[in-house]
Design a protein around this motif. Sequence first.
Motif, PDB file in Angstrom:
ATOM      1  N   PHE A 174       6.659  -2.959   3.719  1.00  0.00           N
ATOM      2  CA  PHE A 174       6.556  -4.412   3.604  1.00  0.00           C
ATOM      3  C   PHE A 174       5.111  -4.868   3.400  1.00  0.00           C
ATOM      4  O   PHE A 174       4.867  -5.855   2.714  1.00  0.00           O
ATOM      5  CB  PHE A 174       7.175  -5.112   4.816  1.00  0.00           C
ATOM      6  N   PHE A 175       4.159  -4.152   4.003  1.00  0.00           N
ATOM      7  CA  PHE A 175       2.763  -4.533   3.835  1.00  0.00           C
ATOM      8  C   PHE A 175       2.093  -3.779   2.688  1.00  0.00           C
ATOM      9  O   PHE A 175       0.905  -3.941   2.452  1.00  0.00           O
ATOM     10  CB  PHE A 175       1.992  -4.328   5.148  1.00  0.00           C
ATOM     11  N   CYS A 220      -8.696  -9.174   4.467  1.00  0.00           N
ATOM     12  CA  CYS A 220      -7.684 -10.221   4.384  1.00  0.00           C
ATOM     13  C   CYS A 220      -6.613  -9.979   5.451  1.00  0.00           C
ATOM     14  O   CYS A 220      -6.591  -8.944   6.100  1.00  0.00           O
ATOM     15  CB  CYS A 220      -7.050 -10.258   3.004  1.00  0.00           C
ATOM     16  N   GLU A 221      -5.750 -10.940   5.581  1.00  0.00           N
ATOM     17  CA  GLU A 221      -4.637 -10.818   6.512  1.00  0.00           C
ATOM     18  C   GLU A 221      -3.361 -11.157   5.765  1.00  0.00           C
ATOM     19  O   GLU A 221      -3.329 -12.089   4.962  1.00  0.00           O
ATOM     20  CB  GLU A 221      -4.838 -11.788   7.682  1.00  0.00           C
ATOM     21  N   ARG A 222      -2.339 -10.367   6.000  1.00  0.00           N
ATOM     22  CA  ARG A 222      -1.029 -10.626   5.422  1.00  0.00           C
ATOM     23  C   ARG A 222      -0.032 -10.741   6.566  1.00  0.00           C
ATOM     24  O   ARG A 222      -0.168 -10.077   7.594  1.00  0.00           O
ATOM     25  CB  ARG A 222      -0.594  -9.491   4.484  1.00  0.00           C
ATOM     26  N   THR A 237       7.321   2.214  -3.102  1.00  0.00           N
ATOM     27  CA  THR A 237       8.624   1.922  -2.495  1.00  0.00           C
ATOM     28  C   THR A 237       8.696   0.464  -2.083  1.00  0.00           C
ATOM     29  O   THR A 237       9.702  -0.214  -2.319  1.00  0.00           O
ATOM     30  CB  THR A 237       8.862   2.834  -1.280  1.00  0.00           C
ATOM     31  N   GLY A 238       7.638  -0.019  -1.459  1.00  0.00           N
ATOM     32  CA  GLY A 238       7.610  -1.410  -1.028  1.00  0.00           C
ATOM     33  C   GLY A 238       7.690  -2.382  -2.186  1.00  0.00           C
ATOM     34  O   GLY A 238       8.405  -3.381  -2.121  1.00  0.00           O
ATOM     35  N   LEU A 250      -1.070  -8.421   9.746  1.00  0.00           N
ATOM     36  CA  LEU A 250      -1.956  -7.261   9.707  1.00  0.00           C
ATOM     37  C   LEU A 250      -3.230  -7.637   8.983  1.00  0.00           C
ATOM     38  O   LEU A 250      -3.187  -8.272   7.921  1.00  0.00           O
ATOM     39  CB  LEU A 250      -1.313  -6.089   8.957  1.00  0.00           C
ATOM     40  N   ARG A 251      -4.359  -7.243   9.558  1.00  0.00           N
ATOM     41  CA  ARG A 251      -5.638  -7.356   8.852  1.00  0.00           C
ATOM     42  C   ARG A 251      -5.748  -6.129   7.966  1.00  0.00           C
ATOM     43  O   ARG A 251      -5.586  -5.001   8.417  1.00  0.00           O
ATOM     44  CB  ARG A 251      -6.792  -7.413   9.839  1.00  0.00           C
TER      45      ARG A 251
END
Length: 177
Positions: free
Chosen positions: A10-11, A51-53, A141-142, A37-38
């Motif tokens: 996902f990330f 960045c952060e998501r 895959t993501g 997550l950073r």
Amino acid sequence: VQFVAVLCTFFLLRDLEATTAEFGDMTLDTNDKKVSLRLSMSKNDPRALGCERSWGCICWDEVDAGSCPFHAALTLRDVLRDKFGDAITAEGFPLFPSDDGGFIKDNDMLTLIEDLAQRLDEPLFTKTGQRRYGKHSWRATGAVHLSEIGLDTAKGQLIGRWMCAVVLRYVRNAPIA
């Protein structure tokens, strides 16, 4: 194992990002059911944390830590807390630790990916003898998964921190629905 796979896909993590991620890089907001997550902005500097998501809960009728990034992160936190106690809050504790609480190696991440593929009866090699999985397997895959669930490719590109159209190479085989 499945929580690692869910969070990495996902990330859209590179293997080096996954192996160097620290528990402190993750933030859980249980009120809003969101995990953040950073992350780095460049593969050349995996700990830059530029960045952060974030992902919110994507569960439908019931909680599913095997497919929801928020619940995977919540369960990972609880598993790590049960195994390592307060050590997980120490600066530098790995997000995806080895059994002894240390950082895993990039080869260990590839082994995990190949183990998962074997559990799913997927071949490890192509017909020409090339390895099917590598250091960008989580990202590929993501990207395909996010495309399959309807996420716009441009948003996938932003999540994956791609500064070019390489995401199109990953999603080209995703079914068009």
